[in-house]
Scaffold this motif. Structure first.
Motif, PDB file in Angstrom:
ATOM      1  N   LYS A 112       0.822  -1.123   0.032  1.00  0.00           N
ATOM      2  CA  LYS A 112       0.007   0.134   0.022  1.00  0.00           C
ATOM      3  C   LYS A 112       0.809   1.265   0.087  1.00  0.00           C
ATOM      4  O   LYS A 112       0.450   2.030  -0.411  1.00  0.00           O
ATOM      5  N   LYS A 113       1.987   1.117   0.561  1.00  0.00           N
ATOM      6  CA  LYS A 113       2.905   2.377   0.853  1.00  0.00           C
ATOM      7  C   LYS A 113       3.649   2.570  -0.523  1.00  0.00           C
ATOM      8  O   LYS A 113       3.642   3.581  -0.948  1.00  0.00           O
ATOM      9  N   GLN A 114       4.012   1.273  -1.178  1.00  0.00           N
ATOM     10  CA  GLN A 114       4.668   1.458  -2.520  1.00  0.00           C
ATOM     11  C   GLN A 114       3.741   2.064  -3.458  1.00  0.00           C
ATOM     12  O   GLN A 114       4.058   2.913  -4.204  1.00  0.00           O
ATOM     13  N   LYS A 115       2.363   1.775  -3.300  1.00  0.00           N
ATOM     14  CA  LYS A 115       1.470   2.178  -4.279  1.00  0.00           C
ATOM     15  C   LYS A 115       1.161   3.842  -4.097  1.00  0.00           C
ATOM     16  O   LYS A 115       1.177   4.484  -5.122  1.00  0.00           O
ATOM     17  N   LEU A 116       0.901   4.125  -2.668  1.00  0.00           N
ATOM     18  CA  LEU A 116       1.099   5.427  -2.400  1.00  0.00           C
ATOM     19  C   LEU A 116       2.178   6.389  -3.090  1.00  0.00           C
ATOM     20  O   LEU A 116       1.907   7.548  -3.510  1.00  0.00           O
ATOM     21  N   TYR A 117       3.232   5.835  -3.011  1.00  0.00           N
ATOM     22  CA  TYR A 117       4.620   6.324  -3.566  1.00  0.00           C
ATOM     23  C   TYR A 117       4.264   6.821  -4.885  1.00  0.00           C
ATOM     24  O   TYR A 117       4.352   8.015  -5.450  1.00  0.00           O
ATOM     25  N   PHE A 176      -6.630   5.328 -13.336  1.00  0.00           N
ATOM     26  CA  PHE A 176      -5.862   6.254 -12.563  1.00  0.00           C
ATOM     27  C   PHE A 176      -6.834   6.711 -11.555  1.00  0.00           C
ATOM     28  O   PHE A 176      -6.668   6.860 -10.215  1.00  0.00           O
ATOM     29  N   GLU A 177      -7.948   7.344 -12.019  1.00  0.00           N
ATOM     30  CA  GLU A 177      -8.856   8.088 -11.106  1.00  0.00           C
ATOM     31  C   GLU A 177      -9.323   7.243 -10.216  1.00  0.00           C
ATOM     32  O   GLU A 177      -9.474   7.431  -8.925  1.00  0.00           O
ATOM     33  N   THR A 178      -9.677   5.754 -10.452  1.00  0.00           N
ATOM     34  CA  THR A 178     -10.343   4.826  -9.538  1.00  0.00           C
ATOM     35  C   THR A 178      -9.376   4.544  -8.700  1.00  0.00           C
ATOM     36  O   THR A 178      -9.624   4.529  -7.189  1.00  0.00           O
ATOM     37  N   GLU A 179      -7.942   4.566  -8.819  1.00  0.00           N
ATOM     38  CA  GLU A 179      -6.925   4.221  -7.962  1.00  0.00           C
ATOM     39  C   GLU A 179      -6.824   5.464  -6.941  1.00  0.00           C
ATOM     40  O   GLU A 179      -6.504   5.388  -5.599  1.00  0.00           O
ATOM     41  N   LEU A 180      -7.044   7.018  -7.293  1.00  0.00           N
ATOM     42  CA  LEU A 180      -6.829   7.942  -6.539  1.00  0.00           C
ATOM     43  C   LEU A 180      -7.917   7.829  -5.500  1.00  0.00           C
ATOM     44  O   LEU A 180      -7.723   8.165  -4.718  1.00  0.00           O
ATOM     45  N   LEU A 181      -9.182   7.329  -6.182  1.00  0.00           N
ATOM     46  CA  LEU A 181     -10.430   7.288  -5.171  1.00  0.00           C
ATOM     47  C   LEU A 181     -10.285   6.316  -4.005  1.00  0.00           C
ATOM     48  O   LEU A 181     -10.460   6.420  -2.932  1.00  0.00           O
ATOM     49  N   ASN A 182      -9.690   5.335  -4.473  1.00  0.00           N
ATOM     50  CA  ASN A 182      -9.426   4.203  -3.530  1.00  0.00           C
ATOM     51  C   ASN A 182      -8.402   4.197  -2.381  1.00  0.00           C
ATOM     52  O   ASN A 182      -8.662   4.032  -1.241  1.00  0.00           O
ATOM     53  N   TYR A 183      -7.496   5.192  -2.671  1.00  0.00           N
ATOM     54  CA  TYR A 183      -6.441   5.565  -1.764  1.00  0.00           C
ATOM     55  C   TYR A 183      -6.841   6.996  -1.115  1.00  0.00           C
ATOM     56  O   TYR A 183      -5.892   7.685  -0.557  1.00  0.00           O
ATOM     57  N   GLN A 184      -7.856   7.543  -1.630  1.00  0.00           N
ATOM     58  CA  GLN A 184      -8.423   8.890  -0.877  1.00  0.00           C
ATOM     59  C   GLN A 184      -7.605  10.095  -1.256  1.00  0.00           C
ATOM     60  O   GLN A 184      -7.746  10.910  -0.299  1.00  0.00           O
TER      61      GLN A 184
END
Length: 578
Positions: A112-117, A176-184
């Motif tokens: 999750k951290k790697q994805k946030l980076y 990408f938009e969906t990922e941004l929503l998932n990670y708030q």
């Protein structure tokens, strides 16, 4: 904990890591025979007792007995947990952690951290690209004097006024938009519309020491409150532990002689643009213990430079109090006092870089700044004031771990008071304490005195009082003083006790306030607000009871008017419900 990561991987990491190099990048080591030595970073070490062995890949302190390998050092020095220390070493060596398949939580947290980076990096790139498409944002920065080079160096960007505009202009993919929503990182509002929390704001990416984007600061270019906001905290972003601009400083100089701490993002950028290459900020928040530790890991001298207004001066004083426990014979702090209503950005534009460098060279030492502030409102011809000064100063001086600095400041304090002999100084403090105890014993601790004393010692309590209309005509002794102090505190929300006493220096009530400012109410800190409100409530009640008694007495003798009858009915109702 170690079972969650394969032992072979941990052993390989330690095999790849030279503990001498790892520690030497954080604290300077000196060769001593086969080993390396320095003063211990984990306790106040007067002589080098911290030893690092290249052969054993191990460190040991003969003073405090702290010891361990490279992983232990990172845990103790960087305040990391075990997995975070493995992440740190993995990053240094460019490796990914092969978590065991049956471990879910740590593995998920790591990925999750790697994805946030990755997401914050991508968003930062999009913001930077967007500023070139948005003339209003680009013009705002150029109007502030920020060059194109600085925009690139600090990766400055812009979030469009709506997500739809940003989404379309930069051809963002739905995935990408969906990922941004998932990670708030973006959200959906009550109208079911996607929005970016930073929309309509200049974006200042915040980087960790490796240059990874971990969060953002945003500055509105319209009249939107608040002017500045930061990212909400995530697995990779903790506001109280981040220093803005430190990565850029370290790019230019891995071991800066100074770190100049300012309040804002633009202050950092404008000073850097003027070749002052050691400027950082604590993200517009008050300095924390974690910030201080990070600053001192990267330099031996921290210079605080805050805005030249009341808020800036108060921030400087708070920074001093938080930093005092961390200064030593090698680690020190200084202060730059800016002119009234100036900030680093405005003053360097007026004076130029050369004159600002002179301000840095002439920065006040810690001791000068300390006594300059603590002497405000003190009358040195008064023994009571001298004792009040010692009561304020000594707890701060005593929290310094360095014997040398602590003794030096106590000696200055003694000379200011007018005592040159250590024994006489201690005798003076003892006598004044005894005198104060007798005075406190003689002064009956009434609810009103306690109420005023709490307010004098904690001026910020004023914001808890919503209305004082009922007390305007009160006959209770002390109410006029309370209302006067309350009015002053409400009109000067940043006042501390010292400033409040200075405000009343030549007034008739100054001696009362000084006495109450050091009165020991024996109330624990987290109960002060509740006690203050309870006292205020009891005084309201007492005032109602006095008025009730007056009206009852009048009714027996002269009778009451219709208005007074309504009033006593209202008082009875209030007292019944209180």
């Amino acid at each position: 904990m170690s079972g969650k990561i394969p032992k072979y991987f941990i052993n390989d990491l330690l095999f790849r890591t030279n503990i001498v190099d790892l520690i030497n990048t954080r604290i300077k080591l000196k060769k001593n025979g086969k080993n390396y030595q320095t003063n211990c970073p984990f306790h106040n070490d007067k002589t080098p007792s911290f030893t690092v062995s290249y052969e054993k890949q191990f460190y040991y302190c003969f003073g405090c007995n702290k010891h361990g390998n490279a992983i232990d050092f990172l845990i103790n020095y960087e305040n990391l947990n075990f997995v975070e220390s493995i992440e740190e070493l993995s990053l240094i060596h460019g490796l990914s952690i092969p978590f065991e398949k049956n471990i879910i939580s740590e593995k998920n947290n790591y990925f999750k951290k790697q994805k946030l980076y990755l997401l914050t990096k991508k968003m930062s790139e999009l913001y930077q690209k967007n500023i070139m498409f948005t003339s209003s944002a680009y013009d705002y920065l150029t109007h502030r004097g920020i060059s194109r080079n600085m925009m690139q160096f600090f990766c400055i960007g812009f979030a469009s006024f709506t997500w739809d505009l940003f989404y379309q202009k930069l051809n963002i993919k739905k995935e990408f938009e969906t990922e941004l929503l998932n990670y708030q990182l973006i959200s959906i509002n009550q109208s079911n519309k996607i929005y970016d929390p930073f929309q309509g704001r200049i974006i200042f990416p915040i980087h960790d020491k490796y240059g990874r984007t971990i969060g953002f600061g945003g500055r509105t270019i319209q009249n939107i409150f608040p002017k500045y906001i930061n990212s909400t905290e995530t697995n990779i972003f903790y506001k109280g532990k981040q220093i803005y601009g430190l990565y850029q400083v370290k790019k230019k100089n891995s071991k800066p002689k100074y770190l100049l701490v300012v309040e804002g993002y633009i202050d950092v950028i404008m000073l850097t643009q003027n070749k002052i290459n050691y400027v950082v900020s604590s993200l517009g928040t008050s300095i924390t213990k974690e910030h201080v530790k990070i600053l001192f890991r990267n330099t031996d001298t921290v210079i605080y430079c805050y805005d030249g207004d009341d808020a800036g001066r108060n921030a400087a004083w708070r920074a001093l109090k938080i930093t005092l426990p961390y200064i030593s014979d090698k680690k020190t702090i200084k202060f730059i006092i800016l002119p009234e209503n100036e900030d680093p950005d405005s003053i360097i534009k007026k004076e130029g870089a050369k004159n600002f460098q002179l301000r840095i060279q002439n920065a006040l030492t810690m001791s000068k700044f300390f006594f300059k502030n603590i002497l405000k409102g003190i009358n040195l011809s008064s023994n009571d004031d001298k004792f009040y000064l010692s009561v304020r100063a000594l707890p701060l001086i005593n929290c310094i771990s360095s014997d040398t600095i602590r003794i030096y400041l106590r000696q200055i304090l003694a000379r200011i008071i007018g005592i040159l002999d250590d024994y006489q100084f201690e005798k003076f403090l003892y006598q004044q304490k005894q005198k104060n105890k007798i005075l406190q014993y003689k002064i009956k601790q009434t609810p009103m005195r306690t109420l005023i004393g709490l307010l004098v010692q904690n001026p910020n309590l004023a914001y808890l009082v919503t209305s004082t209309k009922q007390l305007k005509n009160s006959k209770i002794k002390g109410i006029p003083i309370f209302l006067e102090i309350l009015k002053t505190c409400s009109e000067n929300i940043s006042f501390n006790t010292g400033q409040l006493l200075e405000f009343y220096r030549n007034s008739k009530i100054i001696n009362i306030l000084k006495t109450l400012s050091i009165f020991d109410h024996m109330i624990v800190e987290d109960k002060i607000q509740n006690v203050f409100l309870d006292l205020l409530k009891s005084i309201y009640k007492k005032d109602l009871e006095q008025r009730q008694e007056h009206l009852i007495a009048k009714e027996r003798t002269n009778g009451l008017t219709i208005h007074e009858k309504k009033e006593i009915w209202s008082i009875n109702k209030k007292l019944k419900n209180s």
